[in-house]
Design a protein around this motif. Structure first.
Motif, PDB file in Angstrom:
ATOM      1  N   ARG A 297       0.855  -1.194   0.000  1.00  0.00           N
ATOM      2  CA  ARG A 297       0.000   0.000   0.000  1.00  0.00           C
ATOM      3  C   ARG A 297       0.883   1.233   0.000  1.00  0.00           C
ATOM      4  O   ARG A 297       1.902   1.273   0.697  1.00  0.00           O
ATOM      5  CB  ARG A 297      -0.919   0.024   1.225  1.00  0.00           C
ATOM      6  CG  ARG A 297      -1.930  -1.089   1.176  1.00  0.00           C
ATOM      7  CD  ARG A 297      -3.019  -0.938   2.218  1.00  0.00           C
ATOM      8  NE  ARG A 297      -3.975  -2.030   2.056  1.00  0.00           N
ATOM      9  CZ  ARG A 297      -5.284  -1.913   2.210  1.00  0.00           C
ATOM     10  NH1 ARG A 297      -5.813  -0.756   2.559  1.00  0.00           N
ATOM     11  NH2 ARG A 297      -6.093  -2.944   2.019  1.00  0.00           N
ATOM     12  N   ARG A 298       0.494   2.207  -0.780  1.00  0.00           N
ATOM     13  CA  ARG A 298       1.243   3.465  -0.801  1.00  0.00           C
ATOM     14  C   ARG A 298       0.260   4.617  -0.839  1.00  0.00           C
ATOM     15  O   ARG A 298      -0.442   4.810  -1.840  1.00  0.00           O
ATOM     16  CB  ARG A 298       2.170   3.521  -2.011  1.00  0.00           C
ATOM     17  CG  ARG A 298       3.220   4.587  -1.857  1.00  0.00           C
ATOM     18  CD  ARG A 298       4.267   4.478  -2.934  1.00  0.00           C
ATOM     19  NE  ARG A 298       3.966   5.354  -4.045  1.00  0.00           N
ATOM     20  CZ  ARG A 298       4.652   5.413  -5.159  1.00  0.00           C
ATOM     21  NH1 ARG A 298       5.660   4.591  -5.356  1.00  0.00           N
ATOM     22  NH2 ARG A 298       4.344   6.255  -6.099  1.00  0.00           N
ATOM     23  N   ALA A 299       0.196   5.334   0.240  1.00  0.00           N
ATOM     24  CA  ALA A 299      -0.775   6.426   0.325  1.00  0.00           C
ATOM     25  C   ALA A 299      -0.307   7.631  -0.491  1.00  0.00           C
ATOM     26  O   ALA A 299       0.880   7.841  -0.691  1.00  0.00           O
ATOM     27  CB  ALA A 299      -0.973   6.836   1.781  1.00  0.00           C
TER      28      ALA A 299
END
Ligand code: SF4
Length: 334
Positions: A297-299
């Motif tokens: 996940r990469r915000a």
């Protein structure tokens, strides 16, 4: 279709003076008089060998899983290099049409017609002609439009006319001698056909002569600049190199709302970077599709339109997650 009204005609006749936006586009995209670069005969083989080498395990995994050929385009590459969890979530959702999406398709078609219209082009007429054809062809955009509400239909017409008008205003009239091609599809197969890279360039000008690059690739955008737009064009340049052996000499994103062009000249270093990004993206897409590992996940700004945003800890921790969406309305016409 009504007869054209001269007062509403966009002035773009060949031979008439260019406005400053048209003159800027002409200079940047065609650079008349400038020498074009040459590329080595072994370039395409070298780039392909690198790609094949990196994606070989992914192709083998697809074969072992008896999976269908995997089609990968610029959107998949862009999203998988962003947040993998979002990429996977969106991949599983059915594609939904909307007024902005249909307007983009209609505008593309209308601009194609503008290049072959037998009268001075009037944007509203071109848009009506495009809508008629899309409905008659039972195209999914035409079917959506035929059953849309009056409000939605007005939104489609309004947005499409705006885009066609801006195109005709901003671009010099496309002379036949420039060999303009709208909506030019590109494709390259890797891993024995198990992986298909594909794309579609909004506008191609010029031609390749021997090993001398002579084409300019142009993508039209609405909204703001976004770094991913450069990657999209580099991906097209990569596909062209694999297809023809010689890349385009120039890549340009044209921002219609601002009348602004961002361009880049193609070099071997640019192609190598594009090949590395594409190969890495293919591996990630295949790994995720075959559930070989958990997605990371990469915000960031794209969290705003992510179906997983509720309950995502990464998004909660990142202040950028509420900024403007990097995947917002970025592709326009033609
Ligand atoms: S909300 Fe943001 S970090 Fe979370 S999955 Fe979606 S894009 Fe990724």
């Amino acid at each position: 279709m009504p007869d054209p009204q001269p007062a509403a005609t966009v002035p773009c006749a060949i031979g008439s003076p260019l406005n400053p936006a048209q003159a800027r586009a002409n200079e940047l995209l065609r650079s008349p008089g400038d020498a074009r670069p040459s590329f080595g005969a072994a370039l395409a083989d070298r780039v392909r060998a690198h790609l094949e080498d990196v994606v070989a395990p992914a192709a083998a995994a697809l074969e072992a899983a008896a999976a269908k050929p995997m089609y990968i385009g610029k959107y998949a590459l862009g999203s998988v290099h962003g947040c993998e969890a979002r990429h996977l979530a969106l991949e599983g959702q059915p594609f939904q049409l909307s007024a902005p999406v249909v307007a983009g398709t209609v505008a593309h078609r209308a601009i194609q017609y503008s290049q072959h219209w037998d009268r001075p082009p009037v944007p509203a007429d071109l848009v009506d002609g495009a809508l008629e054809r899309l409905v008659a062809e039972q195209d999914r955009n035409g079917l959506w439009f035929a059953t849309a509400s009056s409000t939605e239909r007005a939104e489609v017409r309004g947005a499409a006319v705006d885009r066609v008008t801006k195109f005709l205003e901003c671009f010099p009239p496309l002379r036949r001698s420039w060999l303009p091609v709208l909506e030019s599809p590109l494709r390259a197969e890797l891993g024995g056909g198990r992986i298909v890279l594909s794309g579609r360039v909004d506008l191609v000008l010029g031609r390749t002569v021997g090993l001398v690059a002579g084409k300019a690739f142009i993508d039209f955008k609405t909204g703001s600049r976004f770094p991913g737009h450069v990657d999209d064009l580099r991906f097209y340049a990569l596909l062209e190199t694999l297809r023809l052996g010689v890349p385009p000499f120039r890549l340009a994103s044209y921002y219609l709302d601002q009348g602004d062009i961002v361009s880049e000249d193609v070099s071997e270093a640019v192609l190598e970077a594009a090949a590395a990004r594409a190969a890495d993206g293919v591996v990630k897409v295949v790994e995720l599709r075959l559930a070989e590992r958990e997605p990371t996940r990469r915000a960031g700004p794209s969290c705003r339109r992510c179906p997983l945003v509720d309950g995502c800890d990464e998004a909660r921790r990142d202040p950028d997650a509420t900024d403007d969406d990097e995947d917002g309305p970025r592709r326009a016409v033609p």
